[in-house]
Motif scaffolding. Sequence first.
Motif, PDB file in Angstrom:
ATOM      1  N   UNK A 197      26.726  17.835   7.259  1.00 43.57           N
ATOM      2  CA  UNK A 197      26.980  16.364   7.745  1.00 43.57           C
ATOM      3  C   UNK A 197      26.050  16.227   9.072  1.00 43.57           C
ATOM      4  N   UNK A 198      26.069  17.278   9.907  1.00 48.14           N
ATOM      5  CA  UNK A 198      25.441  17.237  11.546  1.00 48.14           C
ATOM      6  C   UNK A 198      24.066  17.319  11.041  1.00 48.14           C
TER       7      UNK A 198
ATOM      8  N   UNK B 218      17.683  11.266  12.052  1.00 52.67           N
ATOM      9  CA  UNK B 218      17.291  10.940  13.292  1.00 52.67           C
ATOM     10  C   UNK B 218      15.910  11.387  13.571  1.00 52.67           C
ATOM     11  N   UNK B 219      15.540  12.569  13.411  1.00 48.81           N
ATOM     12  CA  UNK B 219      14.217  12.960  13.759  1.00 48.81           C
ATOM     13  C   UNK B 219      12.965  12.511  12.931  1.00 48.81           C
ATOM     14  N   UNK B 220      13.429  12.038  11.660  1.00 49.59           N
ATOM     15  CA  UNK B 220      12.165  11.589  10.545  1.00 49.59           C
ATOM     16  C   UNK B 220      12.132  10.062  10.501  1.00 49.59           C
ATOM     17  N   UNK B 221      13.258   9.201  10.854  1.00 46.04           N
ATOM     18  CA  UNK B 221      13.278   7.953  10.515  1.00 46.04           C
ATOM     19  C   UNK B 221      13.315   6.895  11.591  1.00 46.04           C
TER      20      UNK B 221
ATOM     21  N   UNK C 299      14.828   2.260  20.803  1.00 47.82           N
ATOM     22  CA  UNK C 299      15.530   1.182  20.259  1.00 47.82           C
ATOM     23  C   UNK C 299      16.072   1.442  18.590  1.00 47.82           C
ATOM     24  N   UNK C 300      15.593   2.359  18.112  1.00 45.52           N
ATOM     25  CA  UNK C 300      16.140   2.788  16.627  1.00 45.52           C
ATOM     26  C   UNK C 300      17.400   3.393  16.638  1.00 45.52           C
TER      27      UNK C 300
END
Length: 382
Positions: free
Chosen positions: A52-53, A60-63, A68-69
Motif C-alpha cells: 500500500x505505501x 505521489x511521485x508520478x501524478x 498544491x496537488x
Amino acid sequence: MTVSVSAGLLGPGPDEILLAFTTALRAAGVPVTSDRSQTFLAATSVVGLDDVSATYAAGRATLCGSPDDLDRYDQVFEAFFDHRAGLPRARNASPPDRAVPTTLPLDDPAGGGAGEEEADDVVRAKASGAEVLRHRDVATLDAGEKSRLAAMFATLQPRPPRRRTARHQRWHRGEVDASRTLRASLRRLGEPTEIVWRRRTTKPRRVVLLVDVSGSMSGYADALLRLAHRTTTVLAARGGQVETFTVGTRLTHLTRAMRLRDPERALVAAGDAVSDWSGGTRLGETLKVFVDRWGRRGLARGSVVVIFSDGWERGDCRLLGEQVARLRRVSHRVVWVNPHRGKDGYEPVQAGVLAVLPHVDDFLAGHSLATFSELVEVVARA
C-alpha cells in the motif's frame, strides 16, 4: 491515513481501476496528463499493488506536479481505495451547494423588540458572489464559475506603461524652451516676452507576456491567456503594443492569436498554435531561445516583461537564472508572477524561483482576478 488496497480487491482488471483513479484525480483538480498516467501504471507494476505505501508513494511521485496537488492526492487516494465504502466509491447524486458561509440572516426578522437595540451596534454586511469569485483561486473553480469569471475579465482596465522620448512639446511648466523664447523675443524686436516652457513627450512602452503552459500550470493557463487577450485588446486601443509567448518545452509566439477581438476565438486559435500543453518545464532553454531570437532583435529591449510561472524547472536552474539575468539587462523591468505567491504558507523554496529572484524587479501573486488587477497596476506604473 487508513487505506486498504490489495491485488485481490482490484480483481481481473487492475489497470482499469488505476486509470479510473487518475480520472478521479483529474476531476478533483490535479492536472493528470496521459503520460503521467502511463508512468503511474509502470511504477505500480514495479512496486506491486500488494504494498500500500509503495503504491501511494508511486502515485505521489508520478501524478503530482506541484505542492498544491499533494493534499488533493491524499484525499482522493483515501476516498477511492477505502475498502469499507467499496471500490471505487460512488459519487454523490448531486454536488453540494457552494454557498458562501455566513452567520448573517438573509432578511431582517419581522417585528421589533429588545433585540433591535443590540442589533443597532452590529454592522450587517455580506460579500457579493462576484466579489467572492474575484478572490477565488482560478484553479479550483468549476465550469460554471469559470464561465462567470471569464465575463468578469471585462472589468480589468490595463493601462500601457509609458516612456519618455527625445522629442519635446510645449507645456505650461517644466524646462525653459530657450529657442522658442528667443524667437518670440526677436519677433518683438528684442523686447522681453513671455517665457515658453516645454517638457519631454511620452509614448507607450511595449509589454511582453511569457505564459508557462506546463503541466503544473495547466489549471491557470486558461485564465492567464484570457488576461493576455484582455491586455492586448485594451492596450492596442490606447496605442500600446503587447507581445505574447507561451513557454514550456518550446517557445510559441501567440501575438496574432491574441489580437482576435473575440476572446473565445482567440483561445481556440492559441490552443491550435501551442503544441506543448501540460508538458514538461524547460524554462531555462525556452527563455534562452527567446532572448537569442527576440531580445537582441529589440522586441524585449526597453520592454516590460511579465513571466507567468510557478518556477518548477526540470532543467538546469542555473541556466534559468542566467537567462533571466540576460533578459533583465535588455528590458526595462522584469515582473515574475507566481500563482502560489499569494497563498497562505507559501515559501519560495523551489530551485527555479530561488535562481530568478535576484534578477526580477517584482515578484507577484497571480491566482485570482483580484491579483490580476494588482498586476495590471504594477505594469502600468512600470
